[in-house]
Design an enzyme around this catalytic site. Structure first.
Site, PDB file in Angstrom:
ATOM      1  N   ASP A   1       0.846  -1.190   0.000  1.00 51.62           N
ATOM      2  CA  ASP A   1       0.000   0.000   0.000  1.00 51.62           C
ATOM      3  C   ASP A   1       0.885   1.244   0.000  1.00 51.62           C
ATOM      4  O   ASP A   1       2.084   1.172   0.285  1.00 51.62           O
ATOM      5  CB  ASP A   1      -0.897  -0.046   1.244  1.00 51.62           C
ATOM      6  CG  ASP A   1      -1.774   1.170   1.381  1.00 51.62           C
ATOM      7  OD1 ASP A   1      -2.489   1.503   0.424  1.00 51.62           O
ATOM      8  OD2 ASP A   1      -1.739   1.809   2.448  1.00 51.62           O
TER       9      ASP A   1
ATOM     10  N   ASP B   1      -0.285   5.247   0.820  1.00 52.71           N
ATOM     11  CA  ASP B   1      -0.550   6.233   1.874  1.00 52.71           C
ATOM     12  C   ASP B   1      -0.633   5.548   3.238  1.00 52.71           C
ATOM     13  O   ASP B   1      -1.415   4.613   3.423  1.00 52.71           O
ATOM     14  CB  ASP B   1      -1.871   6.964   1.616  1.00 52.71           C
ATOM     15  CG  ASP B   1      -1.850   7.772   0.337  1.00 52.71           C
ATOM     16  OD1 ASP B   1      -0.826   8.406   0.054  1.00 52.71           O
ATOM     17  OD2 ASP B   1      -2.863   7.747  -0.389  1.00 52.71           O
TER      18      ASP B   1
ATOM     19  N   ASP C   1      -1.559  -0.656   5.986  1.00 54.17           N
ATOM     20  CA  ASP C   1      -1.654   0.027   7.280  1.00 54.17           C
ATOM     21  C   ASP C   1      -3.069   0.031   7.848  1.00 54.17           C
ATOM     22  O   ASP C   1      -3.292   0.600   8.915  1.00 54.17           O
ATOM     23  CB  ASP C   1      -1.182   1.486   7.143  1.00 54.17           C
ATOM     24  CG  ASP C   1      -2.188   2.362   6.404  1.00 54.17           C
ATOM     25  OD1 ASP C   1      -2.641   1.955   5.306  1.00 54.17           O
ATOM     26  OD2 ASP C   1      -2.521   3.444   6.911  1.00 54.17           O
TER      27      ASP C   1
END
Length: 235
Positions: free
Chosen positions: A19, A21, A189
């Site tokens: 991922d 961001d 995240d």
């Protein structure tokens, strides 16, 4: 420090889907700058970064609508969905304009990201970046932060019919890499990454420093957690 359980997952994997961001780059500063410039263009009040942080992760369309809803509520206006949708085309146009203008300028790499990605590559894993961020935003950001060359594939939130937490983007990314989901590690995240990975049949590791809609990463069920990407691979 090496997280041995995560290192074992890495050893069993042929590739990693990472991922963007909140996982590789702290883009909260970019979001705040672009969104507040957009709000100013619409003669709306600014929004604080702490509120934006809880809205990140479900794609730019969701982020923009959430921001518009928040500022209208703060103004004491009852934001009917129709009012937000009427504003949306101009808001999106101005947001896209401002985001592309400042992309990466207010964003920073998290510690250990470059070294961690390089270690994963050195361990023989093929890398793909999969984000809900639009591809036209993701590619320049990766270039600006010196990460683009580490990834064989980069897919944004507009690359497929559905976004994470739907499993489709992960399955399509595995297909592009030519790897089986069970041997393709998802590193993210948030609960979006974990839910998508579980549904796709991919093992998943979460970083503990990201956004995750304002909730602790360890509250999300995953196969492992790391405080830095360098913990994924034994050096």
């Amino acid at each position: 420090m090496v997280n041995l359980s995560v290192a074992a997952l890495v050893a069993r994997s042929e590739a990693a889907i990472v991922d963007l961001d909140g996982t590789m780059v702290d883009t909260l500063g970019d979001f705040s700058e672009a969104l507040n410039r957009m709000l100013a263009d619409l003669a709306l009040p600014a929004i604080e970064a702490r509120h934006i942080e809880t809205m990140v992760g479900k794609g730019s369309e969701h982020l923009l609508r959430s921001v518009l809803n928040h500022v209208l509520v703060q103004e004491g206006r009852a934001p009917a969905a129709m009012e937000i949708e009427a504003m949306y085309p101009q808001a999106w146009d101005r947001y896209q304009h401002h985001y592309l203008a400042i992309n990466g300028q207010f964003a920073t790499l998290y510690p250990g990201v470059l070294e961690g990605l390089q270690a994963l590559r050195a361990a023989g894993l093929r890398l793909a970046c999969l984000t809900n961020k639009p591809t036209d935003f993701a590619l320049p950001l990766l270039e600006a932060k010196g990460l683009r060359g580490l990834f064989e594939q980069v897919f944004g939130g507009d690359a497929f019919e559905r976004k994470k937490p739907d499993p489709l983007p992960l399955l399509k990314t595995c297909e592009a890499l030519g790897t089986e989901p069970g041997r393709t590690l998802m590193i993210g995240d948030s609960s979006n990454d974990a839910r998508a990975a579980r549904a796709a049949g991919c093992p998943v590791v979460l970083v503990t420093y990201g956004y995750n809609h304002g909730q602790p990463a360890r509250s999300v069920e995953a196969d492992g957690y790391v405080d830095a990407l360098t913990e994924c691979v034994e050096g």
